[in-house]
Design an enzyme around this catalytic site. Structure first.
Site, mmCIF file in Angstrom:
data_model
loop_
_atom_site.group_PDB
_atom_site.id
_atom_site.type_symbol
_atom_site.label_atom_id
_atom_site.label_comp_id
_atom_site.label_asym_id
_atom_site.label_seq_id
_atom_site.Cartn_x
_atom_site.Cartn_y
_atom_site.Cartn_z
ATOM 1 N N HIS A 13 0.860 -1.209 0.000
ATOM 2 C CA HIS A 13 0.000 0.000 0.000
ATOM 3 C C HIS A 13 0.885 1.245 0.000
ATOM 4 C CE1 HIS A 13 -3.815 2.129 1.505
ATOM 5 N NE2 HIS A 13 -2.940 3.069 1.234
ATOM 6 N N HIS A 15 1.334 5.464 -1.729
ATOM 7 C CA HIS A 15 0.900 6.593 -2.570
ATOM 8 C C HIS A 15 2.141 7.234 -3.173
ATOM 9 C CE1 HIS A 15 -3.228 6.726 -0.855
ATOM 10 N NE2 HIS A 15 -2.602 6.199 0.184
ATOM 11 N N PHE A 16 2.189 7.267 -4.492
ATOM 12 C CA PHE A 16 3.334 7.888 -5.181
ATOM 13 C C PHE A 16 3.019 9.280 -5.696
ATOM 14 C CE2 PHE A 16 5.366 3.582 -6.534
ATOM 15 C CZ PHE A 16 6.177 3.605 -5.411
ATOM 16 N N ARG A 17 1.724 9.623 -5.793
ATOM 17 C CA ARG A 17 1.314 10.899 -6.423
ATOM 18 C C ARG A 17 1.781 10.926 -7.888
ATOM 19 N NH1 ARG A 17 -1.729 10.888 -2.029
ATOM 20 N NH2 ARG A 17 -0.709 11.685 -0.168
ATOM 21 N N ASN A 41 -5.461 7.308 -6.019
ATOM 22 C CA ASN A 41 -6.206 8.546 -5.700
ATOM 23 C C ASN A 41 -5.450 9.793 -6.160
ATOM 24 O OD1 ASN A 41 -4.267 8.119 -3.657
ATOM 25 N ND2 ASN A 41 -5.475 9.193 -2.112
ATOM 26 N N LYS A 98 -9.320 -0.399 -5.697
ATOM 27 C CA LYS A 98 -9.383 0.289 -4.398
ATOM 28 C C LYS A 98 -10.751 0.924 -4.217
ATOM 29 C CE LYS A 98 -8.051 2.079 -0.500
ATOM 30 N NZ LYS A 98 -6.898 2.865 -0.148
ATOM 31 N N HIS A 135 -10.624 1.127 1.881
ATOM 32 C CA HIS A 135 -10.385 2.101 2.956
ATOM 33 C C HIS A 135 -11.566 1.920 3.898
ATOM 34 C CE1 HIS A 135 -8.889 5.989 4.657
ATOM 35 N NE2 HIS A 135 -10.083 5.865 5.221
ATOM 36 N N HIS A 173 -4.550 -0.523 5.886
ATOM 37 C CA HIS A 173 -4.174 0.192 7.115
ATOM 38 C C HIS A 173 -5.155 -0.045 8.253
ATOM 39 C CE1 HIS A 173 -6.985 2.839 5.143
ATOM 40 N NE2 HIS A 173 -6.078 3.357 4.333
ATOM 41 N N ASP A 246 1.296 2.579 3.617
ATOM 42 C CA ASP A 246 0.441 3.759 3.401
ATOM 43 C C ASP A 246 1.288 5.027 3.389
ATOM 44 O OD1 ASP A 246 -1.819 5.182 2.814
ATOM 45 O OD2 ASP A 246 -2.555 5.264 4.869
#
Ligand code: DOR
Ligand code: ZN
Length: 346
Positions: A13, A15-17, A41, A98, A135, A173, A246
């Protein structure tokens, strides 16, 4: 024990943006992990196989020189095209989906408003053997922010498990003893990722000597009894529990703000943070299960063949990661010394 040789870990899990932030943060994950489940996201969210394939190409460019495989996810909306989704899965573009309940967290406004509407997609996923990452919070204003995971389990997750009996779900998470219990009660059907911050801190960390925006993430840190249940689960070796940082980078000025963003940027010190927990719990012998075996097994993927050595050798975590002209990001343990490091490849 001062050295530990294990199969190379994965991060289930992250987030790389995108753009400059992606270029600055992705190499930290690629330096420590073989694969990572990449959250969708973005703005706009990754909702089609084409968008995911393009995003994967941008990630590959950002981690050039590392042996690293991004595993892409599709952002589920009430209007997801199930044919595009399943074709993307069959083609190897998508690994999972997701589910963000609408308005639960960062960039989730386009998330799921009606479980009934996405039911045909979930049924198609179950048939295809595609995993659903959730989530797990119900973001209603009348539900206390500390009770939102339990509300999700009761109102959404348990009914969903009954309605789509062959769908495999990952509670991302997980933050409560209730989450741990529901995973244990549904072996084979449910898995859970655990973050370093939820294993290391309880909610007091948000208010230690003043308001601590860099400790703020969603789901929010919980009471000590929950943290202890998470630590016990993570270090148990049980197959339902696995590593998912996360890691969620936000620029410093957007966290230290009147309405600060949720997310802890854990990637630079993630392995050191988890190893601290496993060492404290005298469970280093179970670290490989958590970091390298349970995740791939739940996803139906092979574990990594490559081995890495982790050694007890102090190192300093960078205080900030610069993002060009945009500003900087403050990582978990930023500016602090940590005890565990990846040994240089021999
Ligand atoms: O703290 C969080 N940050 N939780 C999430 O669910 C999303 C993430 C983000 O994207 O910043
Ligand atoms: Zn996340």
């Amino acid at each position: 024990m001062t050295r530990l040789t294990i199969r190379k870990p994965d991060d289930w899990h992250v987030h790389f943006r995108d753009g400059d932030i992606l270029k600055s943060v992705a190499p930290f994950t690629a330096a420590h992990f073989a694969r990572a489940i990449v959250m969708p996201n973005l703005v706009p969210p990754v909702t089609t196989a084409k968008m995911a394939a393009d995003y994967r190409a941008r990630i590959m460019a950002a981690v050039k020189g590392h042996a690293f495989t991004p595993l892409m996810t599709c952002y589920l909306t009430d209007d997801t095209d199930r044919r595009d989704l399943i074709a993307g899965f069959s083609d190897g573009v998508f690994t999972a989906v997701k589910l963000y309940p609408a308005h639960a967290t960062t960039n989730s406004a386009a998330g799921v408003k009606s479980i009934d509407k996405v039911m045909p997609v979930l049924e198609a996923m179950a048939e295809a053997g595609m995993r659903l990452c959730v989530h797990g919070e119900v973001p209603l204003p009348e539900i206390d922010v500390f009770d939102r995971e339990k509300a999700f389990i009761d109102r959404v997750l348990l009914p969903l498990l009954a309605r789509v009996p062959t769908l495999k779900i990952i509670m991302e998470h997980v933050t409560t003893k209730d989450g741990v219990a529901v995973v244990r009660a549904h072996k084979d059907r449910l898995g859970a990722t655990l973050t370093p911050q939820h294993l290391l801190y309880n909610r007091n960390a948000l208010f230690a000597g003043g308001l601590r925006p860099h400790m703020y993430c969603l789901p929010v840190l919980k009471r000590e009894e929950h943290r202890l249940a998470l630590r016990q689960a993570a270090t148990s070796g049980e197959p339902g529990f696995f590593l998912g940082t996360d890691s969620a980078p936000h620029l410093r000025h957007l966290k230290e703000a009147d309405c600060g963003c949720a997310g802890v940027f854990g990637a630079p010190a993630a392995l050191a943070a988890y190893l601290k927990v496993f060492e404290e719990e005298k469970a280093l012998d179970r670290f490989e299960a958590f970091a390298s075996l349970n995740g791939p097994a739940f996803y139906g993927l092979p574990p990594n063949e490559e081995r890495v050595t982790l050694e007890k050798r102090p190192s300093l975590v960078c205080d900030e990661v610069e993002v060009g002209k945009l500003g900087e990001i403050h990582p978990l343990f930023g500016g602090d010394q940590v005890d565990w490091s990846l040994a240089p490849a021999s």
